[in-house]
Structure formats: C-alpha cells, structure tokens
Design a protein around this motif. Structure first.
Motif, mmCIF file in Angstrom:
data_model
loop_
_atom_site.group_PDB
_atom_site.id
_atom_site.type_symbol
_atom_site.label_atom_id
_atom_site.label_comp_id
_atom_site.label_asym_id
_atom_site.label_seq_id
_atom_site.Cartn_x
_atom_site.Cartn_y
_atom_site.Cartn_z
ATOM 1 N N SER A 53 -4.478 1.576 -1.278
ATOM 2 C CA SER A 53 -3.090 1.344 -0.856
ATOM 3 C C SER A 53 -2.471 2.499 -0.072
ATOM 4 O O SER A 53 -1.378 2.351 0.447
ATOM 5 C CB SER A 53 -2.216 1.006 -2.057
ATOM 6 O OG SER A 53 -2.175 2.081 -2.964
ATOM 7 N N GLN A 55 -2.640 5.073 3.181
ATOM 8 C CA GLN A 55 -3.233 5.413 4.477
ATOM 9 C C GLN A 55 -2.704 6.776 4.880
ATOM 10 O O GLN A 55 -1.529 7.076 4.667
ATOM 11 C CB GLN A 55 -2.854 4.391 5.539
ATOM 12 C CG GLN A 55 -3.495 3.052 5.338
ATOM 13 C CD GLN A 55 -3.114 2.084 6.447
ATOM 14 O OE1 GLN A 55 -2.039 2.158 7.018
ATOM 15 N NE2 GLN A 55 -4.010 1.146 6.730
ATOM 16 N N ALA A 70 -0.330 1.167 2.649
ATOM 17 C CA ALA A 70 -1.109 0.319 3.544
ATOM 18 C C ALA A 70 -0.575 -1.109 3.601
ATOM 19 O O ALA A 70 -0.856 -1.835 4.546
ATOM 20 C CB ALA A 70 -2.566 0.302 3.095
ATOM 21 N N THR A 71 0.220 -1.511 2.618
ATOM 22 C CA THR A 71 0.747 -2.875 2.586
ATOM 23 C C THR A 71 2.104 -2.978 3.269
ATOM 24 O O THR A 71 2.273 -3.720 4.224
ATOM 25 C CB THR A 71 0.866 -3.370 1.127
ATOM 26 O OG1 THR A 71 -0.417 -3.303 0.513
ATOM 27 C CG2 THR A 71 1.383 -4.801 1.069
#
Length: 118
Positions: A53, A55, A70-71
């Motif tokens: 999750s 980055q 990341a979401t």
C-alpha cells in the motif's frame, strides 16, 4: 499518541505528540500535493501499512523518498534515503484538523533560498 491515516485507511501514521510547528513548502512537489509537515526522529513514528500500500517517489537530489498510499494517493510522509539520517517528515493533512489547529505553520522556500519566508 496521535493517529492519522490516508483517505482510504490503508496507511496509518502514529506520532508521540503534536509537533511544535509545521512547515508548508513551495518546491515543485510540495506546492502540488499541499502537505504540511511535522518533523520527528524516525524511531518515534510508526507507519502501519497494508502490504503493497505504500509507494515511494524519489526525485531531484535523491535525499528523500516521498511516500504515498498506492490506493488513494494521499502523501503520508517523507523519509530520508540515507538510513543514517534520523529525521523524517509526517504530513499532518492526514490528521484531524483539531489535532494541529493551534500549531504554527511556517512557510518555507524549498524552491530557491532554503529559508523561511515568515
């Protein structure tokens, strides 16, 4: 302990106390994501993230990694690339505004002079 999270909740950030001051920068990255950062010793911050999750984005002089979910894309914090460095920045936009309402936000010229503008 103060707790904040990204919009979707995949990344949670815990810090031991409210920061003494916050910083708003104007470099090409800071002005785009609009974060306000509090600074802590890395050992005092707990980042809880679901697998995959986070980055990391590294650019410019490659001294720090800007981390985001990341979401949902929320910038959560930055961490130094050099593991010997202990200072990291936590984006307080991920905390309830009441947590930092009385905290001074300083404007920092990270685009040119590396000096505070206020």
């Amino acid at each position: 302990m103060l707790t904040g999270s990204c919009h979707c909740g995949a990344v949670t950030i815990q810090v031991p106390r409210k920061p003494r001051r916050l910083t708003s920068g104007n470099c090409s990255s800071c002005r785009r994501h609009g974060g306000i950062f509090g600074y802590y010793d890395r050992s005092k911050v707990k980042i809880i993230a679901r697998k995959g999750s986070l980055q990391r984005y590294v650019w410019g002089d490659k001294c720090l990694a800007l981390c985001r979910c990341a979401t949902c894309g929320c910038v959560t914090h930055w961490e130094p690339i050099d593991r010997a460095s202990n200072r990291m920045g936590v984006n307080f936009r991920n905390f309830d505004p009441s947590v930092f309402a009385s905290t001074r936000v300083r404007k920092f010229d990270c685009a040119n002079t590396w000096k505070f503008l206020d």
